[in-house]
Write a protein that holds these residues in place. Structure first.
Motif, PDB file in Angstrom:
ATOM      1  N   ASN A 224      -7.030 -63.292   2.958  1.00  0.00           N
ATOM      2  CA  ASN A 224      -7.889 -62.443   2.151  1.00  0.00           C
ATOM      3  C   ASN A 224      -9.311 -62.370   2.697  1.00  0.00           C
ATOM      4  OD1 ASN A 224      -5.948 -61.577   0.369  1.00  0.00           O
ATOM      5  ND2 ASN A 224      -6.371 -63.148  -1.170  1.00  0.00           N
ATOM      6  N   ALA A 255      -8.102 -59.056  -4.692  1.00  0.00           N
ATOM      7  CA  ALA A 255      -7.022 -59.098  -3.692  1.00  0.00           C
ATOM      8  C   ALA A 255      -5.927 -58.098  -3.997  1.00  0.00           C
ATOM      9  CB  ALA A 255      -6.449 -60.514  -3.618  1.00  0.00           C
ATOM     10  N   ASN A 258      -7.399 -54.841  -3.055  1.00  0.00           N
ATOM     11  CA  ASN A 258      -8.017 -54.933  -1.729  1.00  0.00           C
ATOM     12  C   ASN A 258      -9.344 -54.175  -1.694  1.00  0.00           C
ATOM     13  OD1 ASN A 258      -8.275 -55.751   0.944  1.00  0.00           O
ATOM     14  ND2 ASN A 258      -7.194 -53.962   1.743  1.00  0.00           N
TER      15      ASN A 258
END
Length: 480
Positions: A224, A255, A258
């Motif tokens: 990440n 996450a 994104n």
């Protein structure tokens, strides 16, 4: 759109990595530093910041800080002290964090990444962690768990020398391996024991001045970190290309989506009103203390990589795999103390041993066969008592089931010892040649690859007991 599609801009990245130390107790009190536990069970009046309580420095945390500094070739600050960093959050009971600003315990240093480049480190300082705000435990309130408050951390700050998400990924991968290797942190990002914030800016290629930086938080895995940096570079590039201004701020990373979202404008150091902590005296790192830590430090991955390639003459890729984790390297080091056949030992580690670990989702600590027993099995193969195929496919599984057994005894019980008796070998070879006249003619006309077929047939007739090297030599002699 990717980083590579926007070559008119370059990224400038610096990382701030929080490394939770593997101490039993917190940085300034005896409360447990263990992960987990019911909320607010690892606390005391000191963690709760009750009036009149005083901190006491955890010596083990200092040792771990110096250990990392030595491993990274940092300059160790000999006279150091703690500062108070003031800000008010509900999960910070004292309304300040005890940290280091003026005299961090480690200065400078560097870490070579798996990409072959070197990342310079600005400093490493000791500080205490904050507690945890829990937003989903109650419909109307935010709950506070102070178990983590006061847990010892090292904050490692790199220079702004990283130029890509891949380089940041490689740096963090190598750093996590190192802190695990020297035993100061378990490196578990899912549990928060290794946390990373990324400071990211862009500038036109060729520009020397730094651009406006954005700090991205909530990065709970190395993957990440890479994704967030890639996304932030694209976001900033798009803003600049539209003529818009980049705002210096802290952004949180989502996450699932994104994406990053703004959290707050970035504070400057003077916003925290740093000053030396009056409750903690300065501390010294003496020459003798530093020498003790240096002497106790294990051989580091880079040192072992050089040893395995230069001294043991192993291929570089083999050496890299054997230095992926300390426990694996420790086992291999013990193995080559038991046998001189270092290349064979490496092949066994990278072949049958690694296969068993992968198939069983196990670590080398769970591998049941001692280095001494595996060395004896290797010696049997090298001495021609069994071939590698039989040893790995039949004797090793039996040894895994019976770790205390002697490999030679298992081979004898299973009737797997190779037969080197010349008379018996010649009988088997003759039988095979006589049974395959057409193949014999083809071999004599130039199809030399058929030798493998003949050897295989002899192995079948001998039920695997025939020595393949002697069989091959005997076949080649008779088929001239």
């Amino acid at each position: 759109m990717t980083e590579e599609s926007t070559p008119q801009y370059e990224a400038v990245i610096g990382l701030e990595v929080h490394i939770q130390l593997l101490t039993d107790s917190k940085l300034f009190c005896g409360d447990s530093a263990a992960f987990g536990g019911d909320p607010n069970t690892h606390i005391s009046p000191i963690t709760m910041a009750h009036p009149g309580t005083l901190p006491l420095l955890n010596k083990k945390a200092v040792e771990y800080a110096v250990r990392l500094g030595v491993a990274l070739n940092c300059d160790i600050t000999r006279h150091s002290f703690f500062d108070r960093k003031h800000y008010f959050y509900p999960d910070l009971p004292k309304a300040y964090q005890t940290s280091q600003m003026l005299f961090p315990i480690c200065m400078g240093g560097e870490l070579k990444t798996g990409l072959g480049d070197t990342v310079q480190i600005h400093h490493i300082h000791l500080e205490e962690d904050a507690g945890k705000s829990i937003h989903d435990a109650h419909d109307d309130y935010t709950c506070i768990d102070l178990n983590r408050a006061g847990v010892p951390l090292l904050e490692l700050v790199t220079d702004p020398v990283i130029r890509s998400a891949n380089e940041a990924f490689a740096f963090l991968t190598e750093l996590r391996k190192l802190v695990r290797w020297i035993g100061i942190c378990d490196g578990n990002m899912e549990e928060g024991s290794l946390r990373c914030d990324a400071n990211i800016s862009i500038r036109p290629v060729g520009e020397t001045r730094l651009g406006t930086k954005v700090e991205v938080k909530n990065l709970n895995s190395i993957r990440n970190v890479k994704r967030a940096i890639e996304g932030e570079i694209l976001r900033q590039t798009a803003l600049v290309e539209k003529g818009e201004k980049i705002t210096q701020q802290t952004r949180g990373y989502d996450a699932d989506a994104n994406t990053t979202a703004p959290q707050r404008d970035k504070e400057e150091a003077n916003d925290y009103r740093y000053f030396p902590c009056p409750d903690l005296p300065p501390f010294e790192v003496s020459d003798s203390y530093l020498d003790e830590i240096k002497a106790a430090l294990p051989e580091l991955p880079e040192q072992l990589l050089q040893k395995y390639t230069a001294v043991l003459q192993l291929p570089e890729q083999d050496a890299k795999v054997l230095t992926e984790e300390k426990a694996l390297s420790d086992y291999f080091n013990q193995l080559i103390k038991e046998t001189p056949h270092t290349k064979a030992a490496a092949n066994w580690m990278l072949g049958p041993v690694k296969s068993w670990l992968n198939e069983n989702n196990a670590s080398i600590e769970q591998w049941p066969v001692s280095a001494s027993s595996l060395a004896k099995l290797i010696e049997m193969v090298q001495g021609g008592k069994v071939n590698f195929s039989t040893a790995s496919a039949k004797i090793l599984p039996a040894l895994i089931e019976q770790p205390a057994a002697e490999p030679i005894a298992l081979a004898t019980t299973l009737n797997l010892l190779q037969d080197s008796n010349e008379d018996e070998l010649e009988l088997w070879v003759t039988e095979v040649i006589n049974s395959m006249p057409d193949k014999v003619q083809e071999y004599k006309k130039g199809k030399k690859g058929l030798i493998g077929l003949f050897v295989g047939e002899v192995k079948k007739r001998s039920k695997g007991k025939a020595d393949p090297q002697k069989v091959t030599a005997l076949l080649q002699e008779k088929l001239k």
